[in-house]
Design a protein around this motif. Structure first.
Motif, PDB file in Angstrom:
ATOM      1  N   ILE A   1       6.834   1.525  -2.522  1.00 35.67           N
ATOM      2  CA  ILE A   1       5.551   2.203  -2.697  1.00 35.67           C
ATOM      3  C   ILE A   1       5.105   2.114  -4.153  1.00 35.67           C
ATOM      4  N   ASN A   2       3.895   1.617  -4.362  1.00 34.07           N
ATOM      5  CA  ASN A   2       3.282   1.566  -5.690  1.00 34.07           C
ATOM      6  C   ASN A   2       1.992   2.368  -5.656  1.00 34.07           C
ATOM      7  N   ILE A   3       1.872   3.322  -6.569  1.00 37.23           N
ATOM      8  CA  ILE A   3       0.714   4.215  -6.601  1.00 37.23           C
ATOM      9  C   ILE A   3      -0.074   4.004  -7.878  1.00 37.23           C
ATOM     10  N   ALA A   4      -1.383   3.809  -7.742  1.00 34.02           N
ATOM     11  CA  ALA A   4      -2.243   3.679  -8.918  1.00 34.02           C
ATOM     12  C   ALA A   4      -2.277   5.012  -9.662  1.00 34.02           C
ATOM     13  N   PRO A   5      -2.164   5.005 -11.000  1.00 28.63           N
ATOM     14  CA  PRO A   5      -2.134   6.266 -11.757  1.00 28.63           C
ATOM     15  C   PRO A   5      -3.445   7.032 -11.597  1.00 28.63           C
TER      16      PRO A   5
ATOM     17  N   LEU B   1      -5.944   9.197  -4.320  1.00 32.90           N
ATOM     18  CA  LEU B   1      -5.155   8.178  -4.985  1.00 32.90           C
ATOM     19  C   LEU B   1      -5.022   6.963  -4.072  1.00 32.90           C
ATOM     20  N   GLN B   2      -4.938   5.787  -4.699  1.00 34.71           N
ATOM     21  CA  GLN B   2      -4.750   4.555  -3.951  1.00 34.71           C
ATOM     22  C   GLN B   2      -3.305   4.092  -4.092  1.00 34.71           C
ATOM     23  N   ALA B   3      -2.750   3.587  -3.004  1.00 33.70           N
ATOM     24  CA  ALA B   3      -1.356   3.143  -3.019  1.00 33.70           C
ATOM     25  C   ALA B   3      -1.208   1.833  -2.249  1.00 33.70           C
ATOM     26  N   GLU B   4      -0.153   1.120  -2.563  1.00 30.81           N
ATOM     27  CA  GLU B   4       0.223  -0.100  -1.842  1.00 30.81           C
ATOM     28  C   GLU B   4       1.612   0.148  -1.255  1.00 30.81           C
ATOM     29  N   VAL B   5       1.709   0.087   0.077  1.00 32.63           N
ATOM     30  CA  VAL B   5       2.968   0.393   0.756  1.00 32.63           C
ATOM     31  C   VAL B   5       3.466  -0.854   1.486  1.00 32.63           C
TER      32      VAL B   5
END
Length: 237
Positions: free
Chosen positions: A59-63, A105-109
């Motif tokens: 999981i990567n979350i935009a700050p 928030l935007q995330a890439e899963v």
């Protein structure tokens, strides 16, 4: 002597000031700590949501924007609850005890797990069986949003187009088989507390398991009923 004391005093003051600056630089600000707590809350939420999809989740979350107010008591939620938490995901976060303030928030899963492919060529009109399927491992976020990964959603369906060996199954490739055909004489059941009655009628449309179609009784009376089996329907109250 006074001059020497003056120099020592100035040195001590500068040293104290530098020490305070170093402490201030080494310690994260309250706002930074709050943002970190917000991101960790969203990451934990997405991890729990993605666990059911596969064996491993990245999981990567935009700050979050530094210009927004601090989020206290963050409570994350999926902005689209009908969408699986995979690929690009938008997460809403309710802030405060009353939850009136909402941030996004935007995330890439990425989820590593198993999915189903055809183990052979399947012709149009074929009833799909478990023997026609094979399991693969990979990044589920690379699959189409219409891909079916669970065998239970595929077996027992009829192919609506040719499916090549090694291909994934798309939702629009398959259709549940008809258990009722238009013009067929069917049994319609109605039941409730302390009673159960059934009548014979004529189906006015084809129907698969769970679908609702119209049924005619006699020459004028028409009602809708849900298909529950081969030639059998149920009236829902």
């Amino acid at each position: 002597m006074r001059y020497l004391l003056h120099i020592v005093a100035r040195y001590s003051a500068v040293k104290s000031l530098l020490l305070l600056l170093c402490v201030g630089l080494s310690q994260p600000s309250w706002a930074e700590t709050s943002d970190q707590s917000l991101v960790e809350s969203v990451q934990q939420f997405l991890y729990q949501e993605a666990q059911a999809l596969g064996q491993e989740a990245v999981i990567n979350i935009a700050p979050p924007s530094p210009h927004l107010p601090t989020c206290i008591q963050p409570t994350p939620f999926l902005t689209n609850p009908n969408q699986a938490p995979i690929g690009r995901v938008s997460v809403g976060v309710r802030c405060g005890a009353d939850g009136r303030q909402v941030r996004y928030l935007q995330a890439e899963v990425d989820v590593i797990g198993s999915y189903v492919v055809a183990s052979q060529d399947i012709d149009r009109g074929t009833l799909v069986t478990a023997a026609m399927l094979d399991q693969r491992e990979g990044n589920l976020s690379d699959l189409s949003s219409q891909s079916l990964t669970d065998q239970a959603d595929i077996v027992g369906k009829v192919a609506q187009r040719p499916i090549r060996s090694g291909s994934t199954f798309q939702a629009h490739f398959l259709q549940a088989p008809s258990l009722v055909e238009r013009g067929q004489r069917v049994t319609v059941i109605a039941e409730g507390t302390g009673f159960r009655v059934s009548r014979e009628g004529e189906a006015l449309a084809d129907g698969a398991q769970g679908e609702t179609i119209r049924v005619r009784f006699g020459s004028r009376e028409i009602m809708t009923a849900r298909v529950i089996g081969q030639g059998t329907l149920m009236v829902d109250f």
